[in-house]
Each structure stands twice: as C-alpha cells, then as structure tokens.
Design an enzyme around this catalytic site. Structure first.
Site, PDB file in Angstrom:
ATOM      1  N   GLU A   1      43.135 -51.907 -16.471  1.00  0.00           N
ATOM      2  CA  GLU A   1      42.815 -50.510 -16.163  1.00  0.00           C
ATOM      3  C   GLU A   1      43.702 -49.675 -17.085  1.00  0.00           C
ATOM      4  OE1 GLU A   1      43.185 -46.915 -12.987  1.00  0.00           O
ATOM      5  OE2 GLU A   1      44.708 -48.461 -13.234  1.00  0.00           O
TER       6      GLU A   1
ATOM      7  N   ASP B   1      46.528 -53.126 -12.743  1.00  0.00           N
ATOM      8  CA  ASP B   1      46.536 -51.700 -12.424  1.00  0.00           C
ATOM      9  C   ASP B   1      47.513 -50.936 -13.314  1.00  0.00           C
ATOM     10  OD1 ASP B   1      45.830 -49.493 -10.504  1.00  0.00           O
ATOM     11  OD2 ASP B   1      47.981 -49.560 -10.131  1.00  0.00           O
TER      12      ASP B   1
END
Length: 784
Positions: free
Chosen positions: A506, A453
């Site tokens: 990401e 993330d």
C-alpha cells in the site's frame, strides 16, 4: 549427613532423611561461570572425596548475590542457584520467596536445606557428582514437589545466538518467546526475550502467583537475550516479563514474541501449543503453479470482527468460505488479525505481532479458518503493519527502559499522524523481528500474501513532517535508506522461503520500482523494493472523483478515467476499493455516485464492470458488493438486513451482488482480463477521447491474442447504433456481460443478437460495429 547408603533416620514417607551440613562462613567456591547442574551422565567430574587441601565451604550465598537476586539485577542466576560441585561435595542453593522449607530429593534421599532468610535456602551434601534431584517446597504447611529451574542447561544453542547476533534468524519465533519443550528429560516451558539494556529480567505468571522474584532469567552474553526454562509450566499459562531498567525501576511487559494473548483489554501473554492438523496440502502444492500477476486475482476485503459480529474464527470458517466462494472471489484479504489493544484501530496498531487477536479465538482457531478457506479454493491475504506500533506501557515502547524497537532519535521515533512509534529499521535485531514475522505468518498460518500497510510512511524521512522535523539521509535525500533495505530484505526472504506467496504494497506515492526485483536498479539508483503487487491509489482517487460528478459535468473530467493507462505498466497493480474509502465521512461506494437511487446503483454497476476489465487486480471491501448505503463501522459491520427477502428493496441490493458474482465468473473464465495484466500488449484503446459522449472503449487480449471488448457509457442517455472500430479478424461479437440487465436492477437494454463487423473503417481500424449502449452501463463483448 547421610548418603543414599548411609544409615540415617527415615522420614514418614519411608525415605531416608539427611540433614545438610554447614561449615563456618568462608569465601564461596562455586562452579565456573556458565556451568550448571545437569543430569548425572552429563555432570562435570568432581573429586570423589574431601581432601585436606580442599576444606568444605559454606553453600550459602554471599550478600552481593543475595541483593542482586532480590533486586532483580542478577545477570546469571544459574551460576549461584541450583546444584554446584564445590570442595566438600555438592552445594544446593534455592531461592523460593515465601517458602517455609525446602528439601532436596533424589533416589531415596531427602535432605532439608537450611533457611538462610529472605527466601534463600542452602545445603552441602557430600556427593561426588550432581544428582538428578527434585525439590519439596513447603508453603503454609502444604508441600509441593517440583523441579529446580536452575539445574538446566540453556535451551538456545550457539547457532541460535549467532543468527540472533547477526539479525538473520529467519525462524525467530522458534528461538524467542515461550515454547513448551522437553529439556534433560523434563517437560516445561522455555522463556526467552531480547532485552539488551535490562539490568535483569524475571518471568512472572500464574505459576508463581505473579511474583517474579524467584524466577530470575540468565543473560546469554552479548546477544541481549535472557532465558529461563521453567519445568512443569505448560500450555495455557499466563505470563509476562518483569524487566529491571537501567535506572533500577521495574516494568512488567507482555512478550513481544507471544504467539497467543489474553482477550483485550487484558494484556498477558499465554503459553501456546499448536495442535492443528492442516488439510490444505493440495492448495499449497499448486499455489505457485502460475505467477500471481498472470493469474486471476479478485479480492474480497474483510474485517473479521465485524463481518458477522459475534462470530468466532471457527464460526466464520463455516460461513465466510461459502459466501466468498459463491461470489467467485479468488482471495480474501483480512484486515490486520495480529493482536491489538484498541478495536477502533481496526487492527492497525499492533502490540502482538506474532499472535492472532484473541477476540475471535485461539491461534489454532485462526489456522482452522485459513485451512477452510484453502479447502474451498480461496487464497488468504493478510494486512501486515511493520511501519509503527502503539505506545502502550506494557508493550514494545521503550521495552527494556530505553528505545529498543523504536528509533533512538525522538524525531525519527514519533509517527506524526497516528501518535505511534516507528520501528528502527536500521537496527539489525529489529529488522530480524519484522522479517521473521512476515515469514512466520506465511509458514505457520499458511498465509498466501501480505498486504504491507503504510509503506509510504516508511520510505520517506519527511513523511508528514515539516522543515526542521527531519534529518536528511547520508546523501542529503529524503529517502529512509534503512526502511528501503528492510523492505528489500523482507520481500527477498519471503519469496525465497514461501513459494506462491505474494507481497503487496500500500504505497501512495510515485516511488520508483516498488514491484521491481531488488537486484534491478532503476533511474533513481535504488534497487527495486521487491513487492509482487502495489495498490494503485492514483487510479482509485481519479476514478472515484470522476464517478462522483454528475454525468453532465463528466466530459470535463474525462482524463480522470484514462490517465491511469499512462502509467499502468510502471508497476504490477491492484485496483483497490478498500475500507479506507467507505468510512468516516467518505460515504459508501454507492453513496458516492450522483443521481437518484436508480442512477446511483446504475453508476455503481457500470463502475464495477469497468474496474474488473481495467488492467490490474481487483479489491472490493465487504458490504460494497451489495450496494450498502451506509458507511462501514467496525461497531456493527455490513447491513446484512438489506438482503433480507422481507425488506422491500432487497432485490435492488441483491441485483448488485448478483452482478459481482457474474463479474467474477466471467473474469476467471476470460484470460484476456488477467493473463497479460503487466504487459502493454494486453491492452488497446478503441476510443479513449469520447469525452462528449462519456464513453470509454478498449480491448484486452490474452497471451494468444484473444480479445475482450469493454465499452462503458457513463452518460444517462441510451446510445443507439454507436459505432466502434474493431479488428477485422473477428467475424462476430456477442455480449457476455451487461450491467443494465433487469436482473441486476437495470433497464434491460441489451444487444440481444450477435454483432457482425462492417467493412467501414472507424477509430483507425479497418472494420467497425454498431452497438446499443444502455445508459450508465458497461458491456463486455467477446468473439462469437
């Protein structure tokens, strides 16, 4: 004083009772630093008898040691507590606050120690060596027999400490945290924690009634690690570390390495022992058979607590594999399962990096879920959050009284967007904590992939910061060189240790080489970050922007659907329709589409089929597979009632879900859609500039050149006899998928018959076919 063979008075239990002898106070002579009592066969040799040159000494602690133990600032309690050879015999020293009496017991000897006040007890026995003894401790008239924690050797060896010091302990969870083990023939729990700035560390838990005073830990030198083996403590025990900070104040902290935690909002760590027996050997054996970028890879993203609210890991294991398997997804991606205090963070503000959230069960329960998914042929990806952590005072923030896991520079430490703290990626122990954590999930929980993330927030020093709020790197740039080195190390380590596992970034910028190998430098001079895949955020934003326009306006935005092919092979991409796009005012996927309800669903179906045919892997968030109209909320999850046969519009939602199932089925059976995902030779535009028609047509090819033709008509008009150029080596085409079929909720306009090419050149190709293109629909054709 009596020994085992001397004739002394017997206690009520029949054992010989020995009174400990005390000499006049004298300067204490103890064991050398680092030596502690051991079992008899390993005890250091001592004189067999007293000599005039070695008069007996007082076993009682001096005032300085007492004060440091009481204050929680003793760095090596094992050198003064426990049993130690001294002139005159063996000195026994015990620190048990609130105890009324303490008796040493070995073989058939009982020797009561003298109460020195403030919880200290001591005695001197005329022994030639340290015996394997136990303690009888009396509280309020009740006697408890127990082992003495301070008679045990350190549980961490030289190799562990060397690797810790180097920041290279790839199995850090084996060295730190709590671990049930047998030490010198005694079973208990080893507690170890990294706290280099602490003046002292003690362990508190249910076993000491949360009074840590009597359980000080020893410092293992320059490693910064504190360690204590507590006999008799086992699985299920709650604990925390009481840390004396540099300013003398104390803080009670959860274990950063805890493998199990209490259910939030409770915050204690729990001693855990895994008993899960894995049944996924066949899955693991074949996981690495095909490189992931050359394999089918369609992902169903799941927020476990809200997928079916109220279900535990084990209950989910009975439902989730069946549901995902029926829809044909190859993988699930679980939003962060690591422990987090605030459910509204969806798991993205982690406090327990080594513990699955206790909201749904135990770590073994989570292993059971992963196991069942693997046995159903479904891979498991997990969102992993190494970018930041929350400021909760019982967790990682200023863990030992000073910045430790976070950067020492407040401007570098504070995350400007989320009110959290960023990790200090330049500190080797912090990198070790995170790299080992990535390995931990893959090895201990058999996770098949980590979706990392917020990578962009890690890579740039000026991320969400204004001028004056950040300092350039040593070369004057904005790149966070420490974060780059960390990500490279993490990826290299995971790929080396865990065959078949994939890491996914990401990353929302145009950083060069996210999925390039770490040893290959790009134009920017940086080696690749080493990820296997990267989320294609540009495709997601552009394509959703295009689809949100009314069809009459789409011709002005045609490039938003074609631009992704300009850079499609710059990285290995995943096409993500994730939770971020269907929450908090962004509307659900079907609600982003223009028009009435029929048109919205038609647009959604056409978009999904375009997405599944586009180069790259696919990811779809839960609820979007059946055209949920409402935004997702972690409070209640998907609107499953839309699929209730008693609901009047159930067939309209079921139709979209049936399409998703058929998309996955056709996708997995069509190598042209995944075998050359990262090879430009696997894609050819037929027509990419038909803006006036709102039509897109392209070929995908497998490794042998076999084609699939995808045609999307994103206008509301039926286009009859629409001519498309095609290769002349395919004698006939047949329609294998059509999003306008009646069973999906469409108008059932289709090409029923085989379509044969005509020798009329078109779109720069030697032959062409004529198709009927249904409105707001995508069709796939393959050689007949």
């Amino acid at each position: 004083m009596t020994s085992k063979k001397s004739a002394g008075p017997k206690s009520k239990s029949g054992k010989k009772q020995a009174k400990s002898s005390q000499a006049a106070p004298a300067k204490q002579v103890g064991a050398k630093p680092g030596r502690q009592a051991d079992s008899p066969e390993n005890a250091p040799a001592i004189p067999k008898a007293r000599t005039p040159e070695a008069p007996a000494v007082s076993p009682a602690l001096d005032r300085a040691d007492r004060e440091r133990l009481l204050a929680g600032t003793h760095h090596d309690p094992h050198t003064v507590l426990g049993a130690h050879p001294v002139p005159g015999g063996v000195a026994f020293r015990v620190f048990r606050p609130h105890a009324e009496a303490v008796t040493v017991v070995f073989e058939d000897v009982r020797a009561e120690l003298r109460d020195n006040g403030e919880g200290f007890f001591s005695g001197l026995l005329p022994l030639a060596e340290v015996p394997a003894y136990r303690l009888l401790v009396s509280y309020d008239g009740t006697e408890h027999e127990t082992e003495d924690p301070y008679r045990f050797l350190p549980t961490l060896g030289e190799l562990d400490l060397h690797l810790l010091g180097e920041g290279r302990h790839e199995e850090l969870w084996q060295a730190l945290g709590s671990r049930v083990l047998t030490q010198q023939g005694v079973t208990g729990t080893r507690f170890a924690v990294w706290a280099p700035n602490a003046r002292g560390v003690r362990v508190a838990g249910g076993f000491d009634f949360w009074d840590a005073t009597g359980f000080p830990m020893r410092s293992l030198g320059s490693s910064g690690v504190w360690e204590l083996f507590v006999p008799g403590v086992g699985e299920g025990e709650l604990y925390k570390f009481e840390i004396t900070r540099p300013d003398g104040s104390r803080t009670l902290r959860a274990d950063p390495m805890a493998r199990r935690t209490e259910v939030p909002p409770a915050t204690s760590s729990i001693v855990d022992v895994s008993r899960h027996e894995w049944g996924d050997a066949e899955w693991l054996a074949h996981r690495a058979d095909r490189p992931v970028h050359e394999a089918p890879f369609s992902v169903y993203e799941v927020h476990l607590p809200s997928w079916r609210p109220g279900l535990t890991y084990r209950q989910l294991a009975e439902q989730l594999p069946a549901y995902v398997g029926d829809l044909g997804f190859t993988h699930v991606e679980l939003m962060p399962v690591a422990e987090h205090p605030f459910g509204g963070s969806w798991g993205y503000q982690v406090t327990g990096f080594y513990a699955p959230t206790a909201r749904l069960g135990t770590p073994d329960d989570f292993k059971y879920l992963v196991d069942k998914l693997h046995q159903a042929g479904i891979g498991v990806l997990m969102d992993w959050v190494p970018a930041h952590f929350p400021r909760d005072e019982w967790a990682l923030a200023e863990f030992d009284g000073r910045p430790l896991y976070e950067h020492g520079d407040p401007l570098r430490a504070a995350h400007p967007d989320w009110g959290t703290l960023e990790f200090d990626f330049g500190r080797r122990e912090v990198r070790n904590f995170l790299v080992a954590n990535a390995v931990y999930w893959c090895e201990e929980f058999h996770i098949d992939g980590l979706r990392v993330d917020a990578v962009a927030s890690m890579l740039y020093l000026d991320y969400s910061r204004e001028d004056g709020q950040w300092t350039p790197n040593e070369f004057g740039g904005r790149e966070n060189l420490d974060a780059v080195a960390f990500l490279q190390e993490m990826n290299a380590t995971v790929y080396r240790r865990c065959p078949g596992v994939v890491t996914i970034a990401e990353e929302s910028t145009a950083w060069d080489g996210v999925t390039r190998p770490t040893h290959h430098k790009g134009p920017s001079g940086f080696g690749g970050l080493g990820f296997g895949l990267k989320w294609n955020m540009g495709w997601m934003h552009d394509s959703l922007a295009y689809m949100s326009h009314e069809p009459v306006h789409r011709k002005y935005h045609h490039h938003e659907m074609t631009f992704s092919m300009v850079y499609a092979y710059s990285e290995n991409y995943v096409l993500p329709i994730s939770h971020d796009e269907v929450v908090h005012g962004k509307r659900s996927l079907v609600s982003k589409m223009p028009g009435d309800w029929w048109q919205q669903r038609a647009n959604l179906r056409a978009y999904l089929a375009f997405m599944w045919a586009h180069p790259g892997k696919q990811l779809l968030f839960m609820g979007q597979e059946f055209a949920q109209g409402a935004e997702w909320s972690e409070a209640h999850g998907p609107d499953w009632w839309l699929l209730d046969p008693a609901y009047g519009a159930e067939s309209e939602h079921r139709g979209v879900r049936d399409l998703v199932r058929d998309l996955n089925t056709a996708y997995r059976a069509t190598p042209a859609l995944w075998e050359r995902d990262t090879d430009p030779a696997g894609f050819e535009w037929i027509v990419g500039d038909a803006a006036e028609d709102n039509v897109f047509a392209f070929l995908r090819r497998d490794a042998e050149g076999g084609p699939l033709l995808c045609v999307a008509n994103l206008s509301p008009l039926v286009r009859h006899d629409y001519r498309l150029g095609v290769p002349d080596d395919v004698p006939a085409w047949h329609e294998t998928l059509n999003t306008d079929l009646g069973r999906y909720g469409g108008g059932d306009i289709a090409n029923q018959d085989t379509v044969k090419p005509e020798p009329q050149p078109w779109h720069g190709r030697p032959a062409s076919i004529r198709l009927t293109l249904p409105p707001l629909a995508t069709v796939w054709l393959r050689p007949a």
